[in-house]
Write a protein that holds these residues in place. Structure first.
Motif, mmCIF file in Angstrom:
data_model
loop_
_atom_site.group_PDB
_atom_site.id
_atom_site.type_symbol
_atom_site.label_atom_id
_atom_site.label_comp_id
_atom_site.label_asym_id
_atom_site.label_seq_id
_atom_site.Cartn_x
_atom_site.Cartn_y
_atom_site.Cartn_z
ATOM 1 N N LYS A 95 0.846 -1.187 0.000
ATOM 2 C CA LYS A 95 0.000 0.000 0.000
ATOM 3 C C LYS A 95 0.888 1.246 0.000
ATOM 4 O O LYS A 95 1.809 1.364 0.798
ATOM 5 C CB LYS A 95 -0.907 0.008 1.228
ATOM 6 N N ILE A 96 0.609 2.152 -0.920
ATOM 7 C CA ILE A 96 1.339 3.412 -0.935
ATOM 8 C C ILE A 96 0.335 4.567 -0.929
ATOM 9 O O ILE A 96 -0.812 4.418 -1.352
ATOM 10 C CB ILE A 96 2.277 3.544 -2.154
ATOM 11 N N SER A 97 0.781 5.680 -0.397
ATOM 12 C CA SER A 97 -0.027 6.894 -0.419
ATOM 13 C C SER A 97 0.810 8.016 -1.008
ATOM 14 O O SER A 97 2.041 7.946 -1.027
ATOM 15 C CB SER A 97 -0.490 7.272 0.996
ATOM 16 N N TYR A 98 0.134 9.036 -1.497
ATOM 17 C CA TYR A 98 0.878 10.174 -2.022
ATOM 18 C C TYR A 98 0.155 11.484 -1.707
ATOM 19 O O TYR A 98 -1.068 11.535 -1.586
ATOM 20 C CB TYR A 98 1.116 10.048 -3.533
ATOM 21 N N ASN A 99 0.958 12.520 -1.513
ATOM 22 C CA ASN A 99 0.458 13.866 -1.291
ATOM 23 C C ASN A 99 1.115 14.795 -2.300
ATOM 24 O O ASN A 99 2.303 14.658 -2.577
ATOM 25 C CB ASN A 99 0.779 14.374 0.120
ATOM 26 N N ILE A 100 0.352 15.722 -2.823
ATOM 27 C CA ILE A 100 0.888 16.738 -3.734
ATOM 28 C C ILE A 100 0.519 18.117 -3.187
ATOM 29 O O ILE A 100 -0.663 18.423 -3.028
ATOM 30 C CB ILE A 100 0.343 16.575 -5.166
ATOM 31 N N TYR A 101 1.532 18.888 -2.859
ATOM 32 C CA TYR A 101 1.315 20.242 -2.352
ATOM 33 C C TYR A 101 1.790 21.240 -3.415
ATOM 34 O O TYR A 101 2.972 21.279 -3.746
ATOM 35 C CB TYR A 101 2.069 20.462 -1.051
ATOM 36 N N THR A 102 0.866 22.029 -3.929
ATOM 37 C CA THR A 102 1.178 22.961 -5.018
ATOM 38 C C THR A 102 0.955 24.400 -4.583
ATOM 39 O O THR A 102 -0.046 24.706 -3.928
ATOM 40 C CB THR A 102 0.297 22.657 -6.244
ATOM 41 N N PHE A 103 1.899 25.261 -4.915
ATOM 42 C CA PHE A 103 1.681 26.686 -4.695
ATOM 43 C C PHE A 103 2.193 27.459 -5.908
ATOM 44 O O PHE A 103 3.086 27.018 -6.622
ATOM 45 C CB PHE A 103 2.363 27.172 -3.403
ATOM 46 N N TYR A 104 1.586 28.620 -6.125
ATOM 47 C CA TYR A 104 1.894 29.432 -7.300
ATOM 48 C C TYR A 104 3.169 30.231 -7.090
ATOM 49 O O TYR A 104 3.362 30.873 -6.059
ATOM 50 C CB TYR A 104 0.742 30.384 -7.604
ATOM 51 N N LEU A 105 4.033 30.178 -8.087
ATOM 52 C CA LEU A 105 5.175 31.086 -8.155
ATOM 53 C C LEU A 105 4.779 32.333 -8.939
ATOM 54 O O LEU A 105 5.198 33.449 -8.622
ATOM 55 C CB LEU A 105 6.359 30.397 -8.836
ATOM 56 N N VAL A 106 3.985 32.122 -9.977
ATOM 57 C CA VAL A 106 3.457 33.216 -10.798
ATOM 58 C C VAL A 106 1.985 32.935 -11.057
ATOM 59 O O VAL A 106 1.632 31.849 -11.526
ATOM 60 C CB VAL A 106 4.212 33.336 -12.146
ATOM 61 N N GLU A 107 1.110 33.863 -10.732
ATOM 62 C CA GLU A 107 -0.314 33.700 -10.963
ATOM 63 C C GLU A 107 -0.747 34.475 -12.197
ATOM 64 O O GLU A 107 -0.041 35.375 -12.670
ATOM 65 C CB GLU A 107 -1.111 34.176 -9.746
ATOM 66 N N ASN A 108 -1.917 34.120 -12.695
ATOM 67 C CA ASN A 108 -2.431 34.765 -13.906
ATOM 68 C C ASN A 108 -2.528 36.277 -13.749
ATOM 69 O O ASN A 108 -2.215 37.041 -14.665
ATOM 70 C CB ASN A 108 -3.818 34.201 -14.256
ATOM 71 N N LYS A 109 -2.968 36.721 -12.565
ATOM 72 C CA LYS A 109 -3.170 38.159 -12.374
ATOM 73 C C LYS A 109 -1.841 38.926 -12.408
ATOM 74 O O LYS A 109 -1.813 40.112 -12.726
ATOM 75 C CB LYS A 109 -3.889 38.419 -11.053
ATOM 76 N N VAL A 110 -0.725 38.249 -12.101
ATOM 77 C CA VAL A 110 0.579 38.913 -12.148
ATOM 78 C C VAL A 110 0.965 39.210 -13.589
ATOM 79 O O VAL A 110 1.508 40.272 -13.908
ATOM 80 C CB VAL A 110 1.651 38.049 -11.459
#
Length: 209
Positions: free
Chosen positions: A33-48
């Motif tokens: 059994k394996i689990s995974y987590n993905i944590y994403t954050f913006y370096l550049v957003e559309n509004k920039v």
């Protein structure tokens, strides 16, 4: 039945033995059994990128957004996960609807992550020369071991894999759950044991009367 009789304590001992043996049988079952987590954050957003005069490019291509994703893959079972534990047609693959930003890597190269377990990433390119999927390859992953790496990309990111015999849990979107099967089974055994003891006590009481 006398409360001090060997028969009563023999029955209690048998039931207790069943509970103990069931417990060790359950924890001794080999599980992949394996689990995974993905944590994403913006370096550049559309509004920039909407700011006048500001343009962000990667290899001469304009970027509307840019994200960084930290990916954790955990072996939460009690068996070693090996390369051949996965279906050949569906190894661990990280995909994006945009592209991964990988510099100075040829299309035949691999990206080393951990030497001891021979962990590396294998990028795949589309006809436009953009890397939009990466295979995660490794020699083995021991119980409780974790793989961790960070990818820079555009677009949404996802992970796909298929164990031949086991389970893959997406902890990014699925809340942590208790092992309801084991708890229910143990509760069932305890209820049976208590019921038998109460029955024996009542039977003994009426015999005395």
């Amino acid at each position: 039945m006398d409360l001090n009789s060997s028969a009563l304590w023999g029955i209690i001992g048998v039931i207790g033995g069943i509970i103990v043996s069931s417990f060790f049988y359950f924890i001794g079952i080999r599980r992949k059994k394996i689990s995974y987590n993905i944590y994403t954050f913006y370096l550049v957003e559309n509004k920039v990128t909407q700011i006048g005069g500001l343009e962000i490019k990667y290899k001469s291509n304009s970027l509307d957004s840019l994200m960084s994703s930290s990916i954790f893959i955990n072996n939460i079972g009690n068996s070693v996960i090996e390369r051949n534990s996965f279906a050949p047609s569906c190894p661990i693959t990280i995909s994006t609807t945009g592209q991964f930003l990988i510099d100075d890597i040829s299309k035949e190269s691999i990206i080393p992550i951990e030497k001891e377990k021979q962990v590396h990433l294998v990028p795949h390119y589309n006809n436009s020369g953009q890397c939009n999927s990466i295979n995660v390859d490794f020699d083995y992953l021991s119980p409780k071991d974790t793989l961790h790496y960070t990818l820079i990309h555009t677009g949404e990111i996802s992970l796909k894999a298929a164990l031949k015999d086991g389970k893959i849990i997406n902890k990014t979107s699925v809340p942590k759950k208790s092992n309801y099967f084991f708890i229910s089974y143990l509760t069932f055994i305890i209820v049976i044991m208590i019921t038998i003891i109460i029955t024996l006590l009542i039977s003994s009481h009426f015999k005395i009367m």
